[in-house]
Design a protein around this motif. Structure first.
Motif, PDB file in Angstrom:
ATOM      1  N   ASP A  22       7.711  56.333  49.115  1.00  0.00           N
ATOM      2  CA  ASP A  22       7.072  57.170  50.120  1.00  0.00           C
ATOM      3  C   ASP A  22       5.608  56.714  50.413  1.00  0.00           C
ATOM      4  N   PRO A  23       5.289  56.662  51.608  1.00  0.00           N
ATOM      5  CA  PRO A  23       4.023  56.126  51.808  1.00  0.00           C
ATOM      6  C   PRO A  23       2.781  56.924  51.422  1.00  0.00           C
ATOM      7  N   LEU A  24       3.069  58.226  51.682  1.00  0.00           N
ATOM      8  CA  LEU A  24       2.046  59.345  51.471  1.00  0.00           C
ATOM      9  C   LEU A  24       2.179  59.543  49.845  1.00  0.00           C
ATOM     10  N   GLY A  25       3.208  59.174  49.108  1.00  0.00           N
ATOM     11  CA  GLY A  25       3.175  59.432  47.759  1.00  0.00           C
ATOM     12  C   GLY A  25       2.268  58.329  47.091  1.00  0.00           C
ATOM     13  N   GLU A  26       2.413  57.007  47.758  1.00  0.00           N
ATOM     14  CA  GLU A  26       1.610  55.879  47.454  1.00  0.00           C
ATOM     15  C   GLU A  26       0.216  55.900  47.509  1.00  0.00           C
ATOM     16  N   SER A  27      -0.029  56.775  48.904  1.00  0.00           N
ATOM     17  CA  SER A  27      -1.441  56.670  49.052  1.00  0.00           C
ATOM     18  C   SER A  27      -2.277  57.619  48.284  1.00  0.00           C
ATOM     19  N   ASN A  28      -1.389  58.815  47.991  1.00  0.00           N
ATOM     20  CA  ASN A  28      -1.930  60.090  46.922  1.00  0.00           C
ATOM     21  C   ASN A  28      -2.433  59.140  45.665  1.00  0.00           C
ATOM     22  N   LYS A  29      -1.474  58.256  45.250  1.00  0.00           N
ATOM     23  CA  LYS A  29      -1.629  57.904  43.827  1.00  0.00           C
ATOM     24  C   LYS A  29      -2.749  56.884  43.915  1.00  0.00           C
ATOM     25  N   ALA A  30      -3.190  56.017  45.062  1.00  0.00           N
ATOM     26  CA  ALA A  30      -3.916  55.407  45.035  1.00  0.00           C
ATOM     27  C   ALA A  30      -5.617  55.858  45.274  1.00  0.00           C
ATOM     28  N   LEU A  31      -5.635  57.084  45.963  1.00  0.00           N
ATOM     29  CA  LEU A  31      -6.616  57.918  45.951  1.00  0.00           C
ATOM     30  C   LEU A  31      -6.987  58.459  44.516  1.00  0.00           C
ATOM     31  N   TRP A  32      -6.087  58.925  43.775  1.00  0.00           N
ATOM     32  CA  TRP A  32      -6.084  59.441  42.509  1.00  0.00           C
ATOM     33  C   TRP A  32      -6.682  58.616  41.445  1.00  0.00           C
ATOM     34  N   ASP A  33      -6.095  57.363  41.538  1.00  0.00           N
ATOM     35  CA  ASP A  33      -6.552  56.090  40.608  1.00  0.00           C
ATOM     36  C   ASP A  33      -7.999  55.612  40.762  1.00  0.00           C
ATOM     37  N   ARG A  79      -2.793  67.135  49.547  1.00  0.00           N
ATOM     38  CA  ARG A  79      -1.528  66.445  50.348  1.00  0.00           C
ATOM     39  C   ARG A  79      -0.502  66.295  49.192  1.00  0.00           C
ATOM     40  N   LYS A  80      -0.520  66.822  48.143  1.00  0.00           N
ATOM     41  CA  LYS A  80       0.564  66.565  47.219  1.00  0.00           C
ATOM     42  C   LYS A  80       1.850  67.223  47.785  1.00  0.00           C
ATOM     43  N   ARG A  81       3.047  66.564  47.280  1.00  0.00           N
ATOM     44  CA  ARG A  81       4.190  67.257  47.442  1.00  0.00           C
ATOM     45  C   ARG A  81       4.764  68.537  46.858  1.00  0.00           C
ATOM     46  N   LYS A  82       5.434  69.094  47.866  1.00  0.00           N
ATOM     47  CA  LYS A  82       5.996  70.462  47.042  1.00  0.00           C
ATOM     48  C   LYS A  82       7.594  70.482  47.070  1.00  0.00           C
ATOM     49  N   LEU A  83       7.940  71.325  46.001  1.00  0.00           N
ATOM     50  CA  LEU A  83       9.435  71.115  45.763  1.00  0.00           C
ATOM     51  C   LEU A  83      10.028  72.614  45.985  1.00  0.00           C
ATOM     52  N   HIS A  84      11.323  72.306  46.369  1.00  0.00           N
ATOM     53  CA  HIS A  84      12.301  73.311  46.940  1.00  0.00           C
ATOM     54  C   HIS A  84      13.564  73.231  46.657  1.00  0.00           C
ATOM     55  N   PRO A 138     -12.277  64.806  56.089  1.00  0.00           N
ATOM     56  CA  PRO A 138     -11.637  65.381  55.073  1.00  0.00           C
ATOM     57  C   PRO A 138     -10.246  65.942  55.499  1.00  0.00           C
ATOM     58  N   VAL A 139      -9.449  66.507  54.654  1.00  0.00           N
ATOM     59  CA  VAL A 139      -8.244  66.955  55.007  1.00  0.00           C
ATOM     60  C   VAL A 139      -8.705  68.532  55.220  1.00  0.00           C
ATOM     61  N   VAL A 140      -8.251  68.958  56.519  1.00  0.00           N
ATOM     62  CA  VAL A 140      -8.447  70.362  56.467  1.00  0.00           C
ATOM     63  C   VAL A 140      -7.966  71.217  55.837  1.00  0.00           C
ATOM     64  N   GLU A 141      -8.537  72.299  55.145  1.00  0.00           N
ATOM     65  CA  GLU A 141      -8.067  73.032  54.345  1.00  0.00           C
ATOM     66  C   GLU A 141      -7.436  74.416  54.941  1.00  0.00           C
ATOM     67  N   ALA A 142      -5.992  74.648  54.487  1.00  0.00           N
ATOM     68  CA  ALA A 142      -5.552  75.635  55.106  1.00  0.00           C
ATOM     69  C   ALA A 142      -6.016  77.014  55.087  1.00  0.00           C
ATOM     70  N   PRO A 143      -6.018  77.879  55.915  1.00  0.00           N
ATOM     71  CA  PRO A 143      -6.486  79.240  56.031  1.00  0.00           C
ATOM     72  C   PRO A 143      -5.723  80.068  55.156  1.00  0.00           C
ATOM     73  N   PRO A 144      -6.346  81.432  54.812  1.00  0.00           N
ATOM     74  CA  PRO A 144      -5.763  82.098  53.930  1.00  0.00           C
ATOM     75  C   PRO A 144      -4.449  82.408  54.303  1.00  0.00           C
ATOM     76  N   ILE A 145      -3.417  82.908  53.510  1.00  0.00           N
ATOM     77  CA  ILE A 145      -1.879  82.869  53.746  1.00  0.00           C
ATOM     78  C   ILE A 145      -1.747  84.517  54.347  1.00  0.00           C
ATOM     79  N   PRO A 146      -1.381  84.683  55.458  1.00  0.00           N
ATOM     80  CA  PRO A 146      -1.020  86.171  56.078  1.00  0.00           C
ATOM     81  C   PRO A 146      -0.121  86.807  55.113  1.00  0.00           C
ATOM     82  N   ALA A 147       0.017  88.080  55.119  1.00  0.00           N
ATOM     83  CA  ALA A 147       0.830  88.910  54.360  1.00  0.00           C
ATOM     84  C   ALA A 147       2.439  88.584  54.507  1.00  0.00           C
TER      85      ALA A 147
END
Length: 314
Positions: free
Chosen positions: A97-108, A121-126, A278-287
């Motif tokens: 996955d291109p974003l997965g590869e990009s994230n790994k490169a950033l981390w390294d 930008r990490k992946r989320k599990l469902h 920078p990546v824009v941070e998400a606002p607080p979660i609504p109820a």
């Protein structure tokens, strides 16, 4: 397997599910705005205090399926362009996955600012399973229906704990079994958490949820067979045809990050390491945000899924 085979292979089903924990992941078909209103899916409904209660029964795998659940990963973040990247990860089906590869490169790089971008930008599990809605006080029209349920690791951990309890005086059960499974009392309440930037967010927690004593779903075998025959095929969530290609995802990533679009195939291109802001941070979660997971990172995953939904509605 047939209904009769299901009845005769309950012990092997439990062993198979326990052995699969952490195994191959699945994916789901491409979501649109209409998909978020898919009437096949059930979700908890909150009251005025943001508390939800329901009783559901997890249902077995149907014919052609090895397990009664599938799992997939997705990514969600807002780039410097103001656009949202809301895409399923090809790692769900064992592909690069291109974003997965990009994230790994950033981390390294071991640069903290780059690692923070990768975290955002990490992946989320469902997970997705078939359920029978036993009781849904705020939406009684759902009661008695076979529906799909999209949930996260906190609920999945409770399923695994039922199959493999921690204490010697607890009897393992297969919560997906018609005859010796158990109803699940889902209890969801709001919980506050501080983000790394000091902002406080509110997210749902399922800590109080639990299985009841093991019991037969029904003593009417024809009724059980009728339920079994109406199970949804989870195969659509693992079908590679329902995922974008590597090149399509790379193109979308370039658009969101405001970088030069890829030329030709991206499969041999180096991972994206830079962006103009920078990546824009998400606002607080609504109820009223939907959530399915637990643990600080997993709960933040569900916060992201809410904003993904918002982005589709804009």
């Amino acid at each position: 397997m047939s209904f009769e085979q299901l009845k005769n292979k309950r012990e092997s089903n439990l062993a198979k599910m326990l052995g699969s924990a952490g195994g191959p992941a699945g994916g789901e078909k491409k979501k649109t705005k209409e998909d978020y209103e898919d009437k096949r899916f059930w979700k908890p409904t909150r009251d005025e205090n943001d508390v939800a209660y329901a009783v559901i029964r997890f249902l077995p795998a149907n014919e052609g399926q090895d397990l009664p659940w599938v799992q997939y990963f997705d990514h969600f973040f807002k780039g410097p362009t103001g656009q949202w990247y809301v895409e399923k990860s090809l790692t769900s089906i064992g592909q690069a996955d291109p974003l997965g590869e990009s994230n790994k490169a950033l981390w390294d790089t071991e640069i903290e600012s780059n690692k923070n971008i990768a975290r955002a930008r990490k992946r989320k599990l469902h997970y997705v399973s078939n359920i029978l809605v036993i009781s849904d006080p705020l939406k009684p029209e759902n009661e008695g229906k076979v529906m799909l349920y999209n949930y996260g690791t906190q609920i999945h951990q409770k399923l695994m704990a039922a199959m493999k309890p921690d204490f010697a005086d607890e009897k393992p059960i297969d919560p997906f079994d018609f005859w010796e499974g158990a109803n699940f009392k889902l209890k969801m309440r709001p919980k506050k958490m501080k983000q790394s930037n000091g902002k406080e967010v509110v997210f749902p927690t399922y800590d109080d949820s639990a299985f009841t004593e093991a019991s037969e779903l029904s003593d009417n075998e024809q009724a059980l067979k009728g339920i079994y025959d109406t199970l949804y095929d989870l195969g659509e969530f693992t079908d590679p045809a329902n995922f974008k290609t590597y090149d399509q995802l790379a193109q979308r990533l370039a658009e969101v990050l405001d970088i030069a679009p890829p030329k030709g195939s991206m499969e041999s291109a180096p991972p994206v390491l830079e962006q103009s802001a920078p990546v824009v941070e998400a606002p607080p979660i609504p109820a009223q945000t939907d959530s399915y997971t637990s643990g600080q990172e997993d709960e933040m995953d569900d916060i992201m899924s809410h904003f993904a939904k918002m982005s589709e509605e804009d």
